[in-house]
Design a protein around this motif. Sequence first.
Motif, PDB file in Angstrom:
ATOM      1  N   ASP A  34     -42.031   7.520 -24.824  1.00  0.00           N
ATOM      2  CA  ASP A  34     -42.967   6.980 -23.840  1.00  0.00           C
ATOM      3  C   ASP A  34     -44.391   7.143 -24.346  1.00  0.00           C
ATOM      4  OD1 ASP A  34     -41.172   6.124 -21.884  1.00  0.00           O
ATOM      5  OD2 ASP A  34     -41.066   8.101 -20.944  1.00  0.00           O
ATOM      6  N   VAL A  35     -45.200   6.125 -24.190  1.00  0.00           N
ATOM      7  CA  VAL A  35     -46.601   6.166 -24.591  1.00  0.00           C
ATOM      8  C   VAL A  35     -47.443   5.578 -23.477  1.00  0.00           C
ATOM      9  CG1 VAL A  35     -48.321   5.434 -26.274  1.00  0.00           C
ATOM     10  CG2 VAL A  35     -45.991   5.919 -27.029  1.00  0.00           C
ATOM     11  N   ASP A  36     -48.336   6.392 -22.918  1.00  0.00           N
ATOM     12  CA  ASP A  36     -49.291   5.893 -21.937  1.00  0.00           C
ATOM     13  C   ASP A  36     -50.464   5.256 -22.667  1.00  0.00           C
ATOM     14  OD1 ASP A  36     -48.069   6.575 -19.509  1.00  0.00           O
ATOM     15  OD2 ASP A  36     -48.716   8.657 -19.693  1.00  0.00           O
ATOM     16  N   ARG A 178     -41.929  11.055 -14.900  1.00  0.00           N
ATOM     17  CA  ARG A 178     -42.766  10.168 -15.714  1.00  0.00           C
ATOM     18  C   ARG A 178     -44.154  10.018 -15.107  1.00  0.00           C
ATOM     19  NH1 ARG A 178     -39.199   5.018 -17.406  1.00  0.00           N
ATOM     20  NH2 ARG A 178     -40.450   5.148 -19.297  1.00  0.00           N
ATOM     21  N   ARG A 180     -48.137  10.561 -14.807  1.00  0.00           N
ATOM     22  CA  ARG A 180     -49.207  10.624 -15.804  1.00  0.00           C
ATOM     23  C   ARG A 180     -49.669  12.069 -15.895  1.00  0.00           C
ATOM     24  NH1 ARG A 180     -52.118   9.848 -20.154  1.00  0.00           N
ATOM     25  NH2 ARG A 180     -53.978   8.564 -20.018  1.00  0.00           N
ATOM     26  N   ALA A 217     -45.909  15.043 -26.942  1.00  0.00           N
ATOM     27  CA  ALA A 217     -45.362  13.684 -26.954  1.00  0.00           C
ATOM     28  C   ALA A 217     -44.134  13.589 -26.061  1.00  0.00           C
ATOM     29  CB  ALA A 217     -45.026  13.263 -28.380  1.00  0.00           C
ATOM     30  N   ASN A 220     -45.210  13.486 -22.718  1.00  0.00           N
ATOM     31  CA  ASN A 220     -46.190  12.411 -22.563  1.00  0.00           C
ATOM     32  C   ASN A 220     -47.475  12.954 -21.943  1.00  0.00           C
ATOM     33  OD1 ASN A 220     -47.089   9.831 -22.991  1.00  0.00           O
ATOM     34  ND2 ASN A 220     -46.162   8.959 -21.152  1.00  0.00           N
ATOM     35  N   SER A 222     -51.461  13.948 -22.329  1.00  0.00           N
ATOM     36  CA  SER A 222     -52.695  13.654 -23.051  1.00  0.00           C
ATOM     37  C   SER A 222     -53.689  14.770 -22.785  1.00  0.00           C
ATOM     38  CB  SER A 222     -53.289  12.316 -22.606  1.00  0.00           C
ATOM     39  OG  SER A 222     -52.422  11.245 -22.922  1.00  0.00           O
ATOM     40  N   LEU A 269     -47.458   1.973 -19.250  1.00  0.00           N
ATOM     41  CA  LEU A 269     -46.444   2.852 -19.805  1.00  0.00           C
ATOM     42  C   LEU A 269     -45.510   2.039 -20.683  1.00  0.00           C
ATOM     43  CD1 LEU A 269     -45.065   5.605 -20.015  1.00  0.00           C
ATOM     44  CD2 LEU A 269     -43.789   5.046 -17.931  1.00  0.00           C
ATOM     45  N   ARG A 298     -51.709   7.569 -27.576  1.00  0.00           N
ATOM     46  CA  ARG A 298     -51.248   8.619 -28.482  1.00  0.00           C
ATOM     47  C   ARG A 298     -51.220   8.105 -29.921  1.00  0.00           C
ATOM     48  NH1 ARG A 298     -49.045  12.905 -27.126  1.00  0.00           N
ATOM     49  NH2 ARG A 298     -48.711  12.094 -25.019  1.00  0.00           N
ATOM     50  N   ARG A 301     -46.661  11.753 -32.903  1.00  0.00           N
ATOM     51  CA  ARG A 301     -45.580  12.446 -32.209  1.00  0.00           C
ATOM     52  C   ARG A 301     -44.775  13.229 -33.237  1.00  0.00           C
ATOM     53  NH1 ARG A 301     -40.361  11.051 -32.593  1.00  0.00           N
ATOM     54  NH2 ARG A 301     -39.852   9.151 -33.755  1.00  0.00           N
TER      55      ARG A 301
END
Length: 303
Positions: A34-36, A178, A180, A217, A220, A222, A269, A298, A301
């Motif tokens: 998963d990458v925001d 999931r 943020r 990572a 997820n 930041s 997402l 990101r 990872r």
Amino acid sequence: MSGRTIVAAAVIAFLDASSSAQKTPSFQNIDLVDVDVVVTDGEGRPVIGLKKEDFDIREDGKPVALQTFMARTATEAADDDIGRSMVILLDDVTMPRESVNAVKAIATYLAMQARPTDDLSVIRFRQLDDEPFGDRRAALARISEYQGALLRYAPAGSPEDVLKLIASVSRRLESTGRRRKILVCIGAPRICSVTQPGRFGDGWFYKDWIDAVGAAARANLSIYALLAVPARVSGNGIVEVTGGTVFRNASDFRPMLDRIWQDAGHHYLLGYWPPTSSKDLHSISVKVARKGVHVLARRQRGN
């Protein structure tokens, strides 16, 4: 062939197959990555309405196919899984006593912007009992108790210590769905902006870096940094590679603090299956087919 001979042959074949499998391990990560992604325009406002096909994401330079795509906003969210989780980390290792009131004011303003659907907690670096869970009342209590660095020389606060704390917080937040997730560090670069080490020379904490980046990572998470003292940073630190931003010393931090909550509440997402690889670290790049926008995502990872 006798029955015993058949059984023995079968056992030998099984052991040979097992031995071969152990000699050639698979490095395929079966978990979806998963990458925001935060996308803003030239004025810093969220860019909405983007579609899946507007994004180009690559791992280690190779394009990957998006398996999941969601445009998310937490400003009006009643769904607990869409809310925001924020952990405020207060630097009580390097910040002098004369900076205590400024740090408290920054942290208090940030905490007061949390919505009822948000998870909010405050931890202090030297207080090992502080948990990255709680509510606004508990967060404000910890802020009021903050005293800065009580000693002129604090033995804690090495790059290894910082990265181990980040890894620990990430692992504890990994099970929170999931949502943020953002960690905001308020303090000096030594605590809030660890620079990526090389594999040799200054790389004595390289394994700690891999562990922290990998855990962040998977959760997820930041990281953002608010440097409450004048400082220069390299731009290649734990903040940037986790998809956050470093805000430097300013007379008015409020626009920056508002920006952090905005980033937490408006994002896309993306999810993809990672390619097979034995590398310790993987580079991630995200581009958007839209002119004049700024993309925050990101960059690394772990395997």
